[in-house]
Design a protein around this motif. Structure first.
Motif, PDB file in Angstrom:
ATOM      1  N   CYS A   1       0.833  -1.202   0.000  1.00  0.00           N
ATOM      2  CA  CYS A   1       0.000   0.000   0.000  1.00  0.00           C
ATOM      3  C   CYS A   1       0.868   1.253   0.000  1.00  0.00           C
ATOM      4  CB  CYS A   1      -0.906   0.002   1.220  1.00  0.00           C
ATOM      5  SG  CYS A   1      -1.996  -1.453   1.300  1.00  0.00           S
ATOM      6  N   PRO A   2       0.845   2.033  -1.075  1.00  0.00           N
ATOM      7  CA  PRO A   2       1.726   3.198  -1.193  1.00  0.00           C
ATOM      8  C   PRO A   2       1.192   4.429  -0.475  1.00  0.00           C
ATOM      9  CG  PRO A   2       0.447   2.964  -3.190  1.00  0.00           C
ATOM     10  CD  PRO A   2       0.085   1.785  -2.311  1.00  0.00           C
ATOM     11  N   ALA A   3       2.109   5.208   0.072  1.00  0.00           N
ATOM     12  CA  ALA A   3       1.754   6.527   0.584  1.00  0.00           C
ATOM     13  C   ALA A   3       1.596   7.491  -0.588  1.00  0.00           C
ATOM     14  CB  ALA A   3       2.830   7.034   1.540  1.00  0.00           C
ATOM     15  N   ILE A   4       0.804   8.525  -0.397  1.00  0.00           N
ATOM     16  CA  ILE A   4       0.608   9.566  -1.403  1.00  0.00           C
ATOM     17  C   ILE A   4       1.208  10.883  -0.922  1.00  0.00           C
ATOM     18  CG2 ILE A   4      -1.087  10.840  -2.774  1.00  0.00           C
ATOM     19  CD1 ILE A   4      -0.884   7.839  -3.419  1.00  0.00           C
ATOM     20  N   ASP A   5       0.727  11.339   0.234  1.00  0.00           N
ATOM     21  CA  ASP A   5       1.245  12.544   0.880  1.00  0.00           C
ATOM     22  C   ASP A   5       0.712  12.560   2.310  1.00  0.00           C
ATOM     23  OD1 ASP A   5      -1.426  13.566   0.750  1.00  0.00           O
ATOM     24  OD2 ASP A   5      -1.013  14.401  -1.224  1.00  0.00           O
TER      25      ASP A   5
ATOM     26  N   MET B   1       6.300   4.328   2.208  1.00  0.00           N
ATOM     27  CA  MET B   1       6.335   5.736   2.562  1.00  0.00           C
ATOM     28  C   MET B   1       7.010   6.516   1.437  1.00  0.00           C
ATOM     29  SD  MET B   1       5.653   8.399   4.196  1.00  0.00           S
ATOM     30  CE  MET B   1       4.548   7.429   5.225  1.00  0.00           C
ATOM     31  N   GLY B   2       6.326   7.535   0.940  1.00  0.00           N
ATOM     32  CA  GLY B   2       6.886   8.357  -0.121  1.00  0.00           C
ATOM     33  C   GLY B   2       5.956   9.502  -0.456  1.00  0.00           C
ATOM     34  N   LEU B   3       6.387  10.332  -1.399  1.00  0.00           N
ATOM     35  CA  LEU B   3       5.608  11.484  -1.858  1.00  0.00           C
ATOM     36  C   LEU B   3       5.321  11.321  -3.345  1.00  0.00           C
ATOM     37  CD1 LEU B   3       4.371  14.297  -1.276  1.00  0.00           C
ATOM     38  CD2 LEU B   3       6.606  15.278  -1.873  1.00  0.00           C
ATOM     39  N   HIS B   4       4.046  11.243  -3.685  1.00  0.00           N
ATOM     40  CA  HIS B   4       3.602  11.061  -5.072  1.00  0.00           C
ATOM     41  C   HIS B   4       3.951  12.294  -5.907  1.00  0.00           C
ATOM     42  CE1 HIS B   4       0.806  10.415  -8.416  1.00  0.00           C
ATOM     43  NE2 HIS B   4       0.616   9.180  -7.981  1.00  0.00           N
ATOM     44  N   PRO B   5       4.320  12.101  -7.171  1.00  0.00           N
ATOM     45  CA  PRO B   5       4.723  13.268  -7.969  1.00  0.00           C
ATOM     46  C   PRO B   5       3.635  14.314  -8.144  1.00  0.00           C
ATOM     47  CG  PRO B   5       4.530  11.297  -9.346  1.00  0.00           C
ATOM     48  CD  PRO B   5       4.524  10.844  -7.918  1.00  0.00           C
TER      49      PRO B   5
ATOM     50  N   VAL C   1       6.519   7.089  -5.661  1.00  0.00           N
ATOM     51  CA  VAL C   1       7.311   8.234  -6.108  1.00  0.00           C
ATOM     52  C   VAL C   1       7.406   8.197  -7.628  1.00  0.00           C
ATOM     53  CG1 VAL C   1       8.634   8.114  -3.962  1.00  0.00           C
ATOM     54  CG2 VAL C   1       9.540   7.021  -6.022  1.00  0.00           C
ATOM     55  N   GLY C   2       7.962   9.252  -8.231  1.00  0.00           N
ATOM     56  CA  GLY C   2       8.150   9.187  -9.674  1.00  0.00           C
ATOM     57  C   GLY C   2       7.986  10.513 -10.378  1.00  0.00           C
TER      58      GLY C   2
ATOM     59  N   PRO D   1      13.254  -1.073  -1.542  1.00  0.00           N
ATOM     60  CA  PRO D   1      12.881  -0.907  -2.946  1.00  0.00           C
ATOM     61  C   PRO D   1      12.160   0.420  -3.165  1.00  0.00           C
ATOM     62  CG  PRO D   1      11.471  -2.527  -1.890  1.00  0.00           C
ATOM     63  CD  PRO D   1      12.523  -2.168  -0.891  1.00  0.00           C
ATOM     64  N   LEU D   2      12.211   0.886  -4.391  1.00  0.00           N
ATOM     65  CA  LEU D   2      11.575   2.129  -4.798  1.00  0.00           C
ATOM     66  C   LEU D   2      10.397   1.767  -5.694  1.00  0.00           C
ATOM     67  CD1 LEU D   2      12.311   5.203  -4.464  1.00  0.00           C
ATOM     68  CD2 LEU D   2      13.534   5.008  -6.634  1.00  0.00           C
ATOM     69  N   VAL D   3       9.219   2.283  -5.405  1.00  0.00           N
ATOM     70  CA  VAL D   3       8.035   1.996  -6.224  1.00  0.00           C
ATOM     71  C   VAL D   3       7.730   3.241  -7.046  1.00  0.00           C
ATOM     72  CG1 VAL D   3       5.574   1.452  -6.171  1.00  0.00           C
ATOM     73  CG2 VAL D   3       7.166   0.224  -4.690  1.00  0.00           C
ATOM     74  N   ILE D   4       7.880   3.098  -8.368  1.00  0.00           N
ATOM     75  CA  ILE D   4       7.994   4.250  -9.258  1.00  0.00           C
ATOM     76  C   ILE D   4       6.795   4.392 -10.178  1.00  0.00           C
ATOM     77  CG2 ILE D   4       9.401   5.312 -11.053  1.00  0.00           C
ATOM     78  CD1 ILE D   4      11.807   3.833  -9.935  1.00  0.00           C
ATOM     79  N   HIS D   5       6.184   5.566 -10.119  1.00  0.00           N
ATOM     80  CA  HIS D   5       5.077   5.976 -10.981  1.00  0.00           C
ATOM     81  C   HIS D   5       5.668   6.790 -12.137  1.00  0.00           C
ATOM     82  CE1 HIS D   5       0.993   8.093 -11.446  1.00  0.00           C
ATOM     83  NE2 HIS D   5       1.815   8.884 -12.106  1.00  0.00           N
ATOM     84  N   THR D   6       5.341   6.397 -13.374  1.00  0.00           N
ATOM     85  CA  THR D   6       5.822   7.137 -14.547  1.00  0.00           C
ATOM     86  C   THR D   6       4.659   7.335 -15.505  1.00  0.00           C
ATOM     87  OG1 THR D   6       7.947   5.991 -14.343  1.00  0.00           O
ATOM     88  CG2 THR D   6       7.563   7.224 -16.368  1.00  0.00           C
TER      89      THR D   6
END
Length: 263
Positions: free
Chosen positions: A36-40, A62-66, A99-100, A130-135
């Protein structure tokens, strides 16, 4: 058949009316883990509440969505929050994500998106995650960023992979990456079934991105984790493999990348 959904948002408001039933349907469908990814920061409490309620199934990132960087005067403060939560040790995070780069809405925020992405890639390296990447509409820019990390041990998942064979090869040249296949694979005009004939099974993971990107026959409706079975079946059809083999292999790929016990 046991399946891992490597990218899903059951904490989203779309599930507020029937979250328990959605989770029960996922369990009945064979979904044993959900990443389950974090967004903000506006969604952290919802994410944490979900993962606390289903600790053996829902694994937080845990991360910040682009798109949470765009037009956000506090985006650097948001990045500091990501770093602080990863450092705190109060909770285990299984990845840095989501992230991404996302240039679908505008290219005006490219520079800040690149800065945010690369700072979070450094966090992934620092914490060996690991890094979960949105492109989205940003493949040349994403590959350029990833190339700056080549040889440093970066690893992760290219969420909702929509690139070409050449993009696949370029990403692999930068690190140890898996490629997330979701509901888009079921769409009539999708190029993914053809691409899947070339992608090695040990480089694929399954995902729903629920409540977004529902597979056929649920297009136009809310997606949910149980529908990952449709994704698995379409990947099996495209690759000529039994669905059970696709489920088992992609679950093992996810376990290797994220570090949880094999399912």
């Amino acid at each position: 058949m046991k399946i891992v959904d490597t990218h899903t948002h059951p904490f989203d408001e779309a599930f507020d009316g029937d979250r328990g039933e959605v989770m029960a349907r996922a369990r009945e469908a064979g979904v044993v883990k959900m990443l389950c990814p974090a967004i903000d920061s506006e969604t952290h409490e919802r994410l944490f509440a979900l993962c606390d309620r289903y600790p053996d199934v829902c694994l937080p990132m845990m991360g910040l969505h682009p798109t949470s960087v765009n037009d956000n005067p506090r985006w650097r403060e948001e990045l500091e929050t990501v770093g602080r939560l990863l450092a705190s040790g109060a909770r285990r995070y299984w990845a840095v994500g989501e992230v991404g780069l996302d240039l679908y809405w505008s290219r005006d925020c490219l520079d800040r998106q690149v800065e945010a992405f690369e700072r979070q890639a450094e966090l992934a390296l620092h914490y060996d995650l690991p890094l979960v990447i949105h492109t989205r509409d940003a493949w040349p820019e994403m590959i350029a960023s990833l190339q700056r990390f080549a040889g440093r041990g970066l690893r992760g998942v290219m969420h909702a992979f929509s690139g070409t064979w050449e993009d696949y090869l370029a990403v692999l040249a930068c690190g140890d990456f898996l490629f997330g296949i979701g509901g888009v694979v079921t769409y009539k005009k999708s190029s993914l079934p053809e691409l899947l004939q070339r992608l090695p099974l040990d480089r694929i993971v399954l995902e729903t991105d629920a409540p977004y990107l529902p597979p056929v026959p649920y297009r136009g409706k809310r997606n949910e984790p149980a529908y990952i079975v449709r994704v698995c079946e379409r990947v099996a059809e495209a690759t000529g493999l039994p669905a059970e083999e696709v489920a088992a292999a992609t679950a093992a790929n996810a376990a290797r990348m994220f570090g949880f016990t094999s399912v």
